[in-house]
Every structure is written in structure tokens, then in C-alpha cells.
Design an enzyme around this catalytic site. Sequence first.
Site, PDB file in Angstrom:
ATOM      1  N   HIS A  99      -3.293 -16.957 -10.742  1.00 39.96           N
ATOM      2  CA  HIS A  99      -2.206 -16.183 -10.139  1.00 39.96           C
ATOM      3  C   HIS A  99      -1.615 -16.924  -8.942  1.00 39.96           C
ATOM      4  O   HIS A  99      -1.415 -16.360  -7.882  1.00 39.96           O
ATOM      5  CB  HIS A  99      -2.739 -14.799  -9.741  1.00 39.96           C
ATOM      6  CG  HIS A  99      -1.713 -13.936  -9.090  1.00 39.96           C
ATOM      7  ND1 HIS A  99      -0.558 -13.537  -9.736  1.00 39.96           N
ATOM      8  CD2 HIS A  99      -1.635 -13.416  -7.833  1.00 39.96           C
ATOM      9  CE1 HIS A  99       0.167 -12.806  -8.909  1.00 39.96           C
ATOM     10  NE2 HIS A  99      -0.462 -12.730  -7.748  1.00 39.96           N
ATOM     11  N   ASP A 123       3.022 -11.103 -12.640  1.00 38.23           N
ATOM     12  CA  ASP A 123       3.440 -12.311 -13.373  1.00 38.23           C
ATOM     13  C   ASP A 123       4.093 -11.952 -14.704  1.00 38.23           C
ATOM     14  O   ASP A 123       5.101 -12.535 -15.099  1.00 38.23           O
ATOM     15  CB  ASP A 123       2.231 -13.240 -13.617  1.00 38.23           C
ATOM     16  CG  ASP A 123       1.656 -13.750 -12.313  1.00 38.23           C
ATOM     17  OD1 ASP A 123       2.436 -13.936 -11.363  1.00 38.23           O
ATOM     18  OD2 ASP A 123       0.428 -13.929 -12.236  1.00 38.23           O
ATOM     19  N   GLY A 141       0.802  -1.222   0.000  1.00 37.33           N
ATOM     20  CA  GLY A 141       0.000   0.000   0.000  1.00 37.33           C
ATOM     21  C   GLY A 141       0.838   1.276   0.000  1.00 37.33           C
ATOM     22  O   GLY A 141       0.522   2.227  -0.722  1.00 37.33           O
ATOM     23  N   ASN A 153      -8.579 -13.263   4.245  1.00 36.40           N
ATOM     24  CA  ASN A 153      -8.685 -12.268   3.179  1.00 36.40           C
ATOM     25  C   ASN A 153     -10.049 -12.292   2.475  1.00 36.40           C
ATOM     26  O   ASN A 153     -10.515 -11.258   1.990  1.00 36.40           O
ATOM     27  CB  ASN A 153      -7.528 -12.433   2.193  1.00 36.40           C
ATOM     28  CG  ASN A 153      -6.208 -12.012   2.818  1.00 36.40           C
ATOM     29  OD1 ASN A 153      -6.190 -11.506   3.929  1.00 36.40           O
ATOM     30  ND2 ASN A 153      -5.115 -12.216   2.119  1.00 36.40           N
TER      31      ASN A 153
HETATM   32  P1  NAI Z   1       0.805  -6.043   4.679  1.00 34.19           P
HETATM   33  O1  NAI Z   1       0.456  -6.917   5.840  1.00 34.19           O
HETATM   34  O2  NAI Z   1       2.100  -5.329   4.706  1.00 34.19           O
HETATM   35  O3  NAI Z   1      -0.337  -4.946   4.490  1.00 34.19           O
HETATM   36  C1  NAI Z   1      -1.689  -5.262   4.495  1.00 34.19           C
HETATM   37  C2  NAI Z   1      -2.430  -4.045   5.000  1.00 34.19           C
HETATM   38  O4  NAI Z   1      -3.820  -4.337   4.922  1.00 34.19           O
HETATM   39  C3  NAI Z   1      -2.125  -3.683   6.473  1.00 34.19           C
HETATM   40  O5  NAI Z   1      -1.728  -2.332   6.569  1.00 34.19           O
HETATM   41  C4  NAI Z   1      -3.434  -3.928   7.193  1.00 34.19           C
HETATM   42  O6  NAI Z   1      -3.679  -3.045   8.271  1.00 34.19           O
HETATM   43  C5  NAI Z   1      -4.420  -3.706   6.054  1.00 34.19           C
HETATM   44  N1  NAI Z   1      -5.739  -4.293   6.287  1.00 34.19           N
HETATM   45  C6  NAI Z   1      -6.062  -5.497   6.820  1.00 34.19           C
HETATM   46  N2  NAI Z   1      -7.392  -5.631   6.877  1.00 34.19           N
HETATM   47  C7  NAI Z   1      -7.921  -4.502   6.350  1.00 34.19           C
HETATM   48  C8  NAI Z   1      -9.237  -4.044   6.137  1.00 34.19           C
HETATM   49  N3  NAI Z   1     -10.299  -4.775   6.469  1.00 34.19           N
HETATM   50  N4  NAI Z   1      -9.393  -2.829   5.566  1.00 34.19           N
HETATM   51  C9  NAI Z   1      -8.321  -2.071   5.229  1.00 34.19           C
HETATM   52  N5  NAI Z   1      -7.058  -2.449   5.422  1.00 34.19           N
HETATM   53  C10 NAI Z   1      -6.862  -3.645   5.985  1.00 34.19           C
HETATM   54  O7  NAI Z   1       0.677  -6.956   3.362  1.00 34.19           O
HETATM   55  P2  NAI Z   1       1.247  -6.638   1.906  1.00 34.19           P
HETATM   56  O8  NAI Z   1       2.595  -7.187   1.767  1.00 34.19           O
HETATM   57  O9  NAI Z   1       1.001  -5.220   1.599  1.00 34.19           O
HETATM   58  O10 NAI Z   1       0.277  -7.583   1.013  1.00 34.19           O
HETATM   59  C11 NAI Z   1      -1.096  -7.291   0.890  1.00 34.19           C
HETATM   60  C12 NAI Z   1      -1.811  -8.383   0.103  1.00 34.19           C
HETATM   61  O11 NAI Z   1      -1.324  -8.413  -1.247  1.00 34.19           O
HETATM   62  C13 NAI Z   1      -1.566  -9.802   0.649  1.00 34.19           C
HETATM   63  O12 NAI Z   1      -2.767 -10.520   0.616  1.00 34.19           O
HETATM   64  C14 NAI Z   1      -0.572 -10.390  -0.318  1.00 34.19           C
HETATM   65  O13 NAI Z   1      -0.625 -11.795  -0.366  1.00 34.19           O
HETATM   66  C15 NAI Z   1      -1.028  -9.765  -1.617  1.00 34.19           C
HETATM   67  N6  NAI Z   1      -0.052  -9.777  -2.708  1.00 34.19           N
HETATM   68  C16 NAI Z   1      -0.529  -9.829  -3.982  1.00 34.19           C
HETATM   69  C17 NAI Z   1       0.302  -9.868  -5.064  1.00 34.19           C
HETATM   70  C18 NAI Z   1      -0.266  -9.929  -6.446  1.00 34.19           C
HETATM   71  O14 NAI Z   1       0.504 -10.142  -7.404  1.00 34.19           O
HETATM   72  N7  NAI Z   1      -1.568  -9.743  -6.662  1.00 34.19           N
HETATM   73  C19 NAI Z   1       1.769  -9.852  -4.886  1.00 34.19           C
HETATM   74  C20 NAI Z   1       2.185  -9.728  -3.533  1.00 34.19           C
HETATM   75  C21 NAI Z   1       1.297  -9.712  -2.482  1.00 34.19           C
END
Ligand code: NAI
Length: 348
Positions: free
Chosen positions: A184, A150, A14, A93
Amino acid sequence: MVKVCVLGAFGGIGQPLSLLLKINPHIDELSLYDLNDCHGISKDLSHINTKSTTSGFDKNTLKDALQGSNIVVIPAGMARKEGMTRDDLFKVNANIIKTLCLHIGQTCSENVKVLIISNPVNCLVPVAIETFRKLGKLHPENIMGITTLDIVRAETFLREHLRELNNDDIDPLDHDVISVVGGHSGTTIVPIIPDKNIIKLLGSSRYKQLVHRIQFGGDEVIKAKKSSGSATLSMAYAASEFISTILLSMTHGTGICSKEQKYRYLPAYVYLPGLKNGAQLKRHLKQVAHLDVNYFAVPLKFKNGSISELDPTILTKLSQEEIELLRAAMEPLQINIKKGEKFVQNTA
Ligand code: NAI
């Protein structure tokens, strides 16, 4: 006026994504929301001298954060640690995506674009689609799972192989040298190289290494970060590229803007029924891979920010290796999709 809202703006993805969006010239208003208070991040970004304004929100002000958004991008949720699959993240999630989509449906206009980063994307896009369907506000052309990382990885890793082979004539960043379809996660990720001479040039061993690295590239990052997080910076870059593509089609009106972007058709994970060429692609998939799925990552074209059509040619010229990869992808993909759909059907 274009307003983009980031849900999960405080997190590892984020924060750098918000920075990249702050410097995007096509955004007028940036809205940052997280369960953690985003006022500090917003204040920090607001000192950057680009034209957009920023606002930070906390867990009590989701409605204000969403109000008037044209694009909502969601990196909210739990990330993987070493030894976890994307599937392990599902329960936590799925609840987050469902709740956030309910709020988006109740607050934003029906034309809002909803872009999902949170994993497992294979299951969570069906969660989003079913949630909007339940609300009676389903517009499949506006809901996408971001799989750009990807293709970003595929281009990087292919370039490395070509350099080792002293072949600088082929630039993987040129249109359509490599694409990535399917899902993905792991074996659901299917790289496609339209020019089969490139597969020959790589040779069998390099080709297998390349495919494996594209499918499991995320694990490399988790391991190197010693389980303190998953891909965040490369993901923020990938999401920013994808959002730029949508913004360009919004600001230029029609189609894609080939002069300003390198992808003619940029892939994303979408709900095929109801999309132009979706039925055709489903038929192709059934013919080639013997299974029917409603969700698939496929190269897209955009018009006014929405999906206008899917690349109809992507599955027409496959090598035997690619057909086998596709067949291996279909069953796990189908299981992931059903899991997401059932989650919404079985919860109030
Ligand atoms: P992170 O743990 O650093 O950040 C997640 C954020 O979401 C935290 O700040 C948390 O407070 C917030 N959060 C949790 N519940 C929430 C809610 N109900 N409303 C608003 N905010 C909320 O995790 P990171 O590294 O930023 O990853 C986030 C997601 O992205 C993960 O699910 C990860 O697996 C996914 N991801 C997806 C990729 C893709 O290619 N699509 C690649 C890498 C990660």
C-alpha cells in the site's frame, strides 16, 4: 449486537468514517476514542436517527472504549505532508499501533477484527501481527490492513480513461474488472486487469499513466490540499466500504453477499501464513516474482467476519507488464515488512 470501535476518531479520517459507520444499519454500538476527547463528536452523531448508539471516550478511558468490540478500526496516528513518504511516518505510528494492539489484546475477545488504516500499512500490519504473537493471541484471519482506497482509485481512474475512449460497455465497478495487489505505497501497489483486452484497448501510454496514478494517487490529494492533510474523505469512504463487507458476512453468516456488495473478493493487506490458500499464493509469488513475502494485499472472502480464503486465481493470468510491476514491488515490500517485524522484536 455488533460493536465497532474507532481508535483515532477525532482525526481527518476518523470523523467522516464515524459518520459513515453511524449510518450503517449493521452496527448497534459505535465507540469513539482518540487522545483528543471524543465526547463532542459522539454527542453530535448521537442525534442522527439511526439505530446505533454512540459513546465518546478520552485518553484515560481506552479500556472502556474497547470493551466488547467486535471490530476495532485504527486511523490513529500521524498523516503525510507534501514531500513525505509513508515510510517517514513509521517511527511515530509504529509505537501507536503497538500500544493500541497491546490494549486490544488485553481487553477484547480473541475473535475481534483489527483493521489498520494508519500508514505505513506495509510495516504496521507486521507490527500488529508481531504484537499479537508476543501476547500469544495471534489470529491472522482477524488482522487486516485496509487497502480499499487503492481499488476505489483504480476503478475511478480506469473509468475516466474508458470514458475518454468512448467505451461505456465496460463498467470498472463490475466484478473483477480491475484488482489491486501487493502493498500500500508507491511501487508496491500493483494493479491487475484480468481481461488483457482492456490493457490493449488502453494502449501503452494510457496504461502507464493509469498505473502511475493508482500507485501515487495519494500524492495528488496531499498536493491539492497544500500539505494540510492527506486523503481523508475518500479514505473514510473506502474504509466504510471495507467494514460493510465484513459486517455483511457477520450478519449473513457465511461467505459474501454478492447481491448487496459489488466486490466478489475485496483486497486487504494480510499475513499469508495460516490463511487458506496463503501457502499457494506464496508459492505463486515466488515463481512469478522470485521473492518470498509473508504479507501481501490480496482479494479476500469472509465468513462470519473473518478471512475465510484468499482469491487463488489472482496471480495466474498476468500480462508481461503486470509481472514486471510485481517484480518491482517485491523488494521494497520485503524491506517494509522486515522493518515492522524488527520494531516489535527489538522493543520490550
Ligand atoms: P489526523 O492527524 O487528522 O488524525 C489522526 C488522529 O489520530 C488524531 O485525532 C490524533 O489525536 C489521533 N491519535 C494519535 N495518536 C493516537 C493514539 N495513540 N490513540 C488514539 N488516537 C491517536 O490524520 P488522518 O488524516 O486522519 O490520517 C490518519 C492515518 O491514516 C495516517 O497515518 C495516514 O497516513 C493514514 N492514511 C491511510 C490511508 C490508507 O489508505 N490506509 C489513506 C490515508 C491516510
